[in-house]
Design an enzyme around this catalytic site. Structure first.
Site, PDB file in Angstrom:
ATOM      1  N   GLY A  41     -12.122   7.005   7.885  1.00 31.39           N
ATOM      2  CA  GLY A  41     -11.074   6.078   8.081  1.00 31.39           C
ATOM      3  C   GLY A  41      -9.637   6.396   7.980  1.00 31.39           C
ATOM      4  N   GLY A 183      12.616   4.006   5.644  1.00 31.98           N
ATOM      5  CA  GLY A 183      11.615   3.772   4.478  1.00 31.98           C
ATOM      6  C   GLY A 183      11.503   5.034   3.599  1.00 31.98           C
ATOM      7  N   ILE A 187       5.089   6.890   1.933  1.00 36.31           N
ATOM      8  CA  ILE A 187       4.790   7.693   3.250  1.00 36.31           C
ATOM      9  C   ILE A 187       5.949   8.615   3.551  1.00 36.31           C
ATOM     10  CG2 ILE A 187       4.130   7.577   6.043  1.00 36.31           C
ATOM     11  CD1 ILE A 187       2.132   5.611   5.010  1.00 36.31           C
ATOM     12  N   VAL A 269       7.463   1.641   7.022  1.00 37.56           N
ATOM     13  CA  VAL A 269       7.903   0.510   6.209  1.00 37.56           C
ATOM     14  C   VAL A 269       6.999  -0.311   5.785  1.00 37.56           C
ATOM     15  CG1 VAL A 269      10.330   0.629   7.652  1.00 37.56           C
ATOM     16  CG2 VAL A 269       8.329  -0.824   8.187  1.00 37.56           C
ATOM     17  N   ALA A 318      -6.831   4.522  -1.706  1.00 39.26           N
ATOM     18  CA  ALA A 318      -8.137   4.903  -1.416  1.00 39.26           C
ATOM     19  C   ALA A 318      -9.050   4.739  -2.521  1.00 39.26           C
ATOM     20  CB  ALA A 318      -8.205   6.428  -1.119  1.00 39.26           C
ATOM     21  N   HIS A 444      -5.166  25.573 -23.750  1.00 44.32           N
ATOM     22  CA  HIS A 444      -3.761  26.413 -23.506  1.00 44.32           C
ATOM     23  C   HIS A 444      -3.887  27.604 -22.731  1.00 44.32           C
ATOM     24  CE1 HIS A 444       0.086  28.365 -24.294  1.00 44.32           C
ATOM     25  NE2 HIS A 444      -0.442  29.566 -24.468  1.00 44.32           N
TER      26      HIS A 444
HETATM   27  P1  FAD Z   1      -9.190   2.441   6.109  1.00 49.34           P
HETATM   28  O1  FAD Z   1      -9.097   3.782   5.533  1.00 49.34           O
HETATM   29  O2  FAD Z   1      -8.009   2.014   6.839  1.00 49.34           O
HETATM   30  O3  FAD Z   1     -10.662   2.277   6.998  1.00 49.34           O
HETATM   31  C1  FAD Z   1     -10.774   1.228   7.906  1.00 49.34           C
HETATM   32  C2  FAD Z   1     -11.770   1.690   8.886  1.00 49.34           C
HETATM   33  O4  FAD Z   1     -12.276   0.537   9.551  1.00 49.34           O
HETATM   34  C3  FAD Z   1     -11.082   2.383  10.069  1.00 49.34           C
HETATM   35  O5  FAD Z   1     -11.736   3.519  10.384  1.00 49.34           O
HETATM   36  C4  FAD Z   1     -10.998   1.369  11.259  1.00 49.34           C
HETATM   37  O6  FAD Z   1     -11.141   2.099  12.315  1.00 49.34           O
HETATM   38  C5  FAD Z   1     -12.420   0.696  11.053  1.00 49.34           C
HETATM   39  N1  FAD Z   1     -12.275  -0.590  11.427  1.00 49.34           N
HETATM   40  C6  FAD Z   1     -11.325  -1.537  11.581  1.00 49.34           C
HETATM   41  N2  FAD Z   1     -11.757  -2.594  12.203  1.00 49.34           N
HETATM   42  C7  FAD Z   1     -13.004  -2.299  12.833  1.00 49.34           C
HETATM   43  C8  FAD Z   1     -13.930  -3.393  13.459  1.00 49.34           C
HETATM   44  N3  FAD Z   1     -13.637  -4.459  13.921  1.00 49.34           N
HETATM   45  N4  FAD Z   1     -15.040  -2.836  13.837  1.00 49.34           N
HETATM   46  C9  FAD Z   1     -15.385  -1.410  13.584  1.00 49.34           C
HETATM   47  N5  FAD Z   1     -14.667  -0.555  12.720  1.00 49.34           N
HETATM   48  C10 FAD Z   1     -13.205  -1.164  12.419  1.00 49.34           C
HETATM   49  N6  FAD Z   1      -4.041   6.430  -0.517  1.00 49.34           N
HETATM   50  C11 FAD Z   1      -4.138   7.185  -1.649  1.00 49.34           C
HETATM   51  O7  FAD Z   1      -4.908   6.551  -2.462  1.00 49.34           O
HETATM   52  N7  FAD Z   1      -3.943   8.694  -1.843  1.00 49.34           N
HETATM   53  C12 FAD Z   1      -3.025   9.253  -1.022  1.00 49.34           C
HETATM   54  O8  FAD Z   1      -2.548  10.329  -1.091  1.00 49.34           O
HETATM   55  C13 FAD Z   1      -2.691   8.522   0.472  1.00 49.34           C
HETATM   56  N8  FAD Z   1      -1.989   8.963   1.343  1.00 49.34           N
HETATM   57  C14 FAD Z   1      -2.025   8.230   2.540  1.00 49.34           C
HETATM   58  C15 FAD Z   1      -1.151   9.127   3.434  1.00 49.34           C
HETATM   59  C16 FAD Z   1      -0.919   8.365   4.523  1.00 49.34           C
HETATM   60  C17 FAD Z   1       0.098   9.237   5.720  1.00 49.34           C
HETATM   61  C18 FAD Z   1      -1.446   6.990   5.062  1.00 49.34           C
HETATM   62  C19 FAD Z   1      -1.120   6.312   6.089  1.00 49.34           C
HETATM   63  C20 FAD Z   1      -2.036   6.393   3.952  1.00 49.34           C
HETATM   64  C21 FAD Z   1      -2.445   7.005   2.741  1.00 49.34           C
HETATM   65  N9  FAD Z   1      -2.971   6.554   1.685  1.00 49.34           N
HETATM   66  C22 FAD Z   1      -3.137   7.193   0.466  1.00 49.34           C
HETATM   67  C23 FAD Z   1      -3.621   5.248   1.913  1.00 49.34           C
HETATM   68  C24 FAD Z   1      -5.161   5.245   2.110  1.00 49.34           C
HETATM   69  O9  FAD Z   1      -5.423   5.796   3.368  1.00 49.34           O
HETATM   70  C25 FAD Z   1      -5.770   3.712   2.235  1.00 49.34           C
HETATM   71  O10 FAD Z   1      -5.416   3.185   1.113  1.00 49.34           O
HETATM   72  C26 FAD Z   1      -7.201   3.765   2.653  1.00 49.34           C
HETATM   73  O11 FAD Z   1      -7.760   4.583   3.770  1.00 49.34           O
HETATM   74  C27 FAD Z   1      -7.703   2.485   2.628  1.00 49.34           C
HETATM   75  O12 FAD Z   1      -9.219   2.449   2.829  1.00 49.34           O
HETATM   76  P2  FAD Z   1     -10.079   1.362   3.498  1.00 49.34           P
HETATM   77  O13 FAD Z   1     -11.405   2.050   3.525  1.00 49.34           O
HETATM   78  O14 FAD Z   1      -9.571   0.072   3.136  1.00 49.34           O
HETATM   79  O15 FAD Z   1      -9.480   1.337   5.240  1.00 49.34           O
HETATM   80  P1  NAD Z   2       5.940   1.474   1.070  1.00 44.10           P
HETATM   81  O1  NAD Z   2       5.760   0.069   0.912  1.00 44.10           O
HETATM   82  O2  NAD Z   2       5.539   2.512   0.055  1.00 44.10           O
HETATM   83  O3  NAD Z   2       7.558   1.802   1.416  1.00 44.10           O
HETATM   84  C1  NAD Z   2       8.197   1.249   2.490  1.00 44.10           C
HETATM   85  C2  NAD Z   2       9.618   1.417   2.141  1.00 44.10           C
HETATM   86  O4  NAD Z   2      10.340   1.031   3.540  1.00 44.10           O
HETATM   87  C3  NAD Z   2      10.220   0.273   1.056  1.00 44.10           C
HETATM   88  O5  NAD Z   2      10.730   1.106   0.141  1.00 44.10           O
HETATM   89  C4  NAD Z   2      11.007  -0.609   1.768  1.00 44.10           C
HETATM   90  O6  NAD Z   2      12.179  -1.169   1.178  1.00 44.10           O
HETATM   91  C5  NAD Z   2      11.549   0.267   2.929  1.00 44.10           C
HETATM   92  N1  NAD Z   2      12.130  -0.633   4.191  1.00 44.10           N
HETATM   93  C6  NAD Z   2      11.205  -1.845   4.710  1.00 44.10           C
HETATM   94  N2  NAD Z   2      11.832  -2.211   5.977  1.00 44.10           N
HETATM   95  C7  NAD Z   2      12.919  -1.409   6.193  1.00 44.10           C
HETATM   96  C8  NAD Z   2      13.980  -1.303   6.890  1.00 44.10           C
HETATM   97  N3  NAD Z   2      13.965  -1.977   7.968  1.00 44.10           N
HETATM   98  N4  NAD Z   2      14.920  -0.334   6.891  1.00 44.10           N
HETATM   99  C9  NAD Z   2      14.972   0.437   5.880  1.00 44.10           C
HETATM  100  N5  NAD Z   2      13.817   0.756   4.928  1.00 44.10           N
HETATM  101  C10 NAD Z   2      12.818  -0.692   5.038  1.00 44.10           C
HETATM  102  O7  NAD Z   2       5.143   1.622   2.409  1.00 44.10           O
HETATM  103  P2  NAD Z   2       4.666   3.112   3.187  1.00 44.10           P
HETATM  104  O8  NAD Z   2       5.428   4.298   2.613  1.00 44.10           O
HETATM  105  O9  NAD Z   2       4.549   2.773   4.502  1.00 44.10           O
HETATM  106  O10 NAD Z   2       3.454   3.092   2.616  1.00 44.10           O
HETATM  107  C11 NAD Z   2       2.141   2.133   2.833  1.00 44.10           C
HETATM  108  C12 NAD Z   2       1.313   2.274   1.741  1.00 44.10           C
HETATM  109  O11 NAD Z   2       0.534   3.472   1.798  1.00 44.10           O
HETATM  110  C13 NAD Z   2       1.592   2.442   0.252  1.00 44.10           C
HETATM  111  O12 NAD Z   2       2.142   1.384  -0.256  1.00 44.10           O
HETATM  112  C14 NAD Z   2       0.438   2.995  -0.341  1.00 44.10           C
HETATM  113  O13 NAD Z   2      -0.412   1.849  -0.799  1.00 44.10           O
HETATM  114  C15 NAD Z   2      -0.203   3.700   0.709  1.00 44.10           C
HETATM  115  N6  NAD Z   2       0.062   5.271   0.535  1.00 44.10           N
HETATM  116  C16 NAD Z   2      -0.129   5.939  -0.617  1.00 44.10           C
HETATM  117  C17 NAD Z   2       0.126   7.145  -0.769  1.00 44.10           C
HETATM  118  C18 NAD Z   2      -0.373   7.767  -2.191  1.00 44.10           C
HETATM  119  O14 NAD Z   2      -1.022   6.997  -2.837  1.00 44.10           O
HETATM  120  N7  NAD Z   2       0.259   8.928  -2.350  1.00 44.10           N
HETATM  121  C19 NAD Z   2       0.649   8.081   0.118  1.00 44.10           C
HETATM  122  C20 NAD Z   2       1.144   7.314   1.415  1.00 44.10           C
HETATM  123  C21 NAD Z   2       0.727   5.922   1.588  1.00 44.10           C
END
Ligand code: FAD
Ligand code: NAD
Length: 472
Positions: A41, A183, A187, A269, A318, A444
């Site tokens: 995913g 934002g 991310i 965002v 995740a 330690h």
């Molecule tokens: P997803 O990982 O989004 O998987 C959903 C899957 O379903 C996808 O493969 C999609 O193609 C498939 N799907 C959707 N609809 C259909 C359909 N109709 N038919 C078939 N397949 C379908 N979280 C953390 O905990 N730690 C982190 O460090 C972290 N870093 C992140 C960094 C970035 C840049 C981003 C974008 C996200 C990050 N996250 C992090 C968030 C994390 O990736 C998500 O919370 C997590 O992937 C969600 O898992 P999920 O299984 O719910 O969905």
């Molecule tokens: P976020 O909700 O963490 O941050 C979005 C930010 O964008 C907010 O601070 C908001 O005020 C700002 N914003 C919104 N509209 C704006 C605008 N028009 N102009 C300026 N600022 C604006 O969302 P994200 O960073 O996109 O991450 C999405 C989600 O992905 C997170 O909430 C988290 O659940 C997951 N994620 C987790 C990790 C991790 O666990 N380390 C890492 C990456 C992503």
């Protein structure tokens, strides 16, 4: 193609869906997993892992550059160079290894995996469009929706070659000279800081008056300080308005229009749950705002339809989805399970890293608790100093109930602090008291000593920070 009938159909192979499938398979259920865009995913293909790979490489590069400028620890090097295409290739290799591993685990668990996009005609029947254009109809006794989430777009600046989502940024093969980040949340900060360390001139535009509102100012201060020290501009209370030839147009805190010169613009965002284009409207589930509504067993309003992971709401992390996935698999196999964590740790992999689990002091007080707090700085810890990590303002802060010393929350900031998250989460899940943490012998030299010392500080008995005799 012959219609397929399965006991458990899981839609989505991300960190919520694939562990659900593995566990259900291990428990002997007949399981089919359908995924449209690659096992693992968002997390494995374009989220957690790719971003952490870039963050790691960026740290290495920054360290090499620092040593090239001013030798330290007796180490020097000359003119370190970065080729973003090489980093991209390394990251893609890691992704391939991990997603391949998931495929293997599913196979071993006896899960039938179908690559394609599922669309539901009713709650238990879907048609999957396969890569070769064919269609596979599937009927199921139970359906688990794990469809995840996608990047939110700003309607007035849609994603294109220049305005990038996190996915787009992690696919660049040439380092942009300038990057505006809309934002300063998870991310934006993780990737913005990584690109700043790789050598891009990064500028943030954040609508709120703070970065990462989930964390209090004491916790985010070292990150804000890092941004300042590295000349990364941060515009708070500022709103993105659009893009022109020069760069990103935004209104600043005073309401004045400004432009940031930007070769690329990252829009981070927030993320929106994937609830459209797969016939959810035909499945008679209830919604909770934009998310699918579930109870504490991840049941939807439709009997035999379950939903897990990002599609059911915050926190969109995740590890939350994974736990929900395992739980649903076990319920389907007849076990009694409930999703009832005491707390879910959250980490932002900034520089330095930030972590929070449970209540911070203000939240605890707002919940009617009288608290004691213990804070221990990494600057006083040998292991932090020996890793060159003691001067980033890092610390562990523990918040406990005053009357019985039960720990209510643990927060911290500092390089490598993410690795303490397991112990923090365990302490809360086990209902640990300050004495339990202080009384456990911590190895330690490790950063974990900082947790023990924070508990000792809350008890008025720290060893490695000075405290007047009268207070001990
Ligand atoms: P997803 O990982 O989004 O998987 C959903 C899957 O379903 C996808 O493969 C999609 O193609 C498939 N799907 C959707 N609809 C259909 C359909 N109709 N038919 C078939 N397949 C379908 N979280 C953390 O905990 N730690 C982190 O460090 C972290 N870093 C992140 C960094 C970035 C840049 C981003 C974008 C996200 C990050 N996250 C992090 C968030 C994390 O990736 C998500 O919370 C997590 O992937 C969600 O898992 P999920 O299984 O719910 O969905
Ligand atoms: P976020 O909700 O963490 O941050 C979005 C930010 O964008 C907010 O601070 C908001 O005020 C700002 N914003 C919104 N509209 C704006 C605008 N028009 N102009 C300026 N600022 C604006 O969302 P994200 O960073 O996109 O991450 C999405 C989600 O992905 C997170 O909430 C988290 O659940 C997951 N994620 C987790 C990790 C991790 O666990 N380390 C890492 C990456 C992503």
């Amino acid at each position: 193609m012959k219609p397929l009938h399965t006991k458990v159909l899981i839609v989505g192979g991300g960190p919520a869906g694939y562990p659900c499938a593995i566990r259900a398979g291990q428990l002997g259920l007949d399981v089919t997993l359908v995924d449209a865009s690659g096992l693992g995913g968002t997390c494995l293909n374009r989220g957690c892992i790719p971003s952490k790979a870039y963050i790691h490489a960026a740290g290495q590069f920054e360290t090499m550059q620092a040593h090239a400028k001013a030798p330290a620890m007796g180490l020097t090097c000359s003119s370190p160079k970065l080729e973003l295409s090489g980093l991209l290739e390394w990251k893609d290799g890691l992704v391939g290894k991990l997603t391949g591993g998931v495929g293997q685990l599913l196979k071993t668990a006896g899960v039938k995996v179908i690559a394609g996009h599922a669309v539901f005609a009713d709650a238990k029947t879907c048609a999957v469009t396969l890569a070769d254009g064919g269609t596979q109809t599937i009927t199921a006794e139970n359906v688990v929706l794990a469809t995840g989430s996608s990047e939110a777009e700003l309607p007035f600046m849609p994603f294109d070659e220049r305005v990038l989502s996190s996915t787009g940024l992690l696919e660049l093969d040439k380092l942009p000279k300038t990057l505006a980040v809309v934002g300063a949340g998870y991310i934006g900060l993780e990737l913005g800081i990584a690109f700043a360390r790789l050598g891009t001139k990064v500028t943030f535009v954040e609508a709120l008056d703070t970065i990462l509102p989930q964390f209090d100012a004491e916790i985010t201060r070292p990150v804000v300080r890092w941004l300042k020290q590295h000349k990364v501009d941060l515009h708070l209370s500022a709103k993105a308005k659009g893009v022109n030839k020069k760069g990103l147009v935004f209104t600043d805190a005073k309401g004045d229009e400004q432009i940031i010169a930007a070769e690329k613009i990252l829009v981070a965002v927030g993320r929106k749950p994937n609830t459209t284009q797969f016939g959810l409207e035909n499945m008679a589930v209830d919604m909770d705002g934009t998310f699918i509504k579930v109870d504490d067993q991840c049941r939807t309003a439709m009997r035999g339809v379950w939903a897990i992971g990002d599609v059911v709401g915050e926190p969109m992390l995740a590890h939350k989805g994974t736990r929900q996935g395992e739980m649903v698999a076990e319920i389907l196999a007849g076990h009694r399970r409930r999703f009832d964590p005491v707390a879910i740790a959250a980490i932002c992999f900034t520089e330095p890293e930030i972590i929070g689990v449970g209540l911070d002091p203000k939240q605890a007080e707002a919940a009617g608790e009288e608290v004691v707090i213990g804070k221990f700085p990494f600057a006083a810890l040998g292991k932090a100093l020996s890793m060159g990590a003691g001067s980033d303002g890092g610390f562990v802060r523990v918040t406990a109930r005053k009357s019985d010393h039960v720990i209510l929350g643990i927060h911290g900031v500092g390089s490598h602090i993410a690795e303490l998250s397991g112990e923090f989460a365990l302490a809360l899940e086990m209902g640990a008291r300050l004495e339990d943490i202080a009384g456990t012998i911590h190895v330690h030299p490790t950063l974990s000593e900082g947790f023990a010392e924070s508990a000792m500080t809350a008890l008025g008995q720290p060893l490695h920070i000075s405290m007047p005799r009268s207070q001990t």
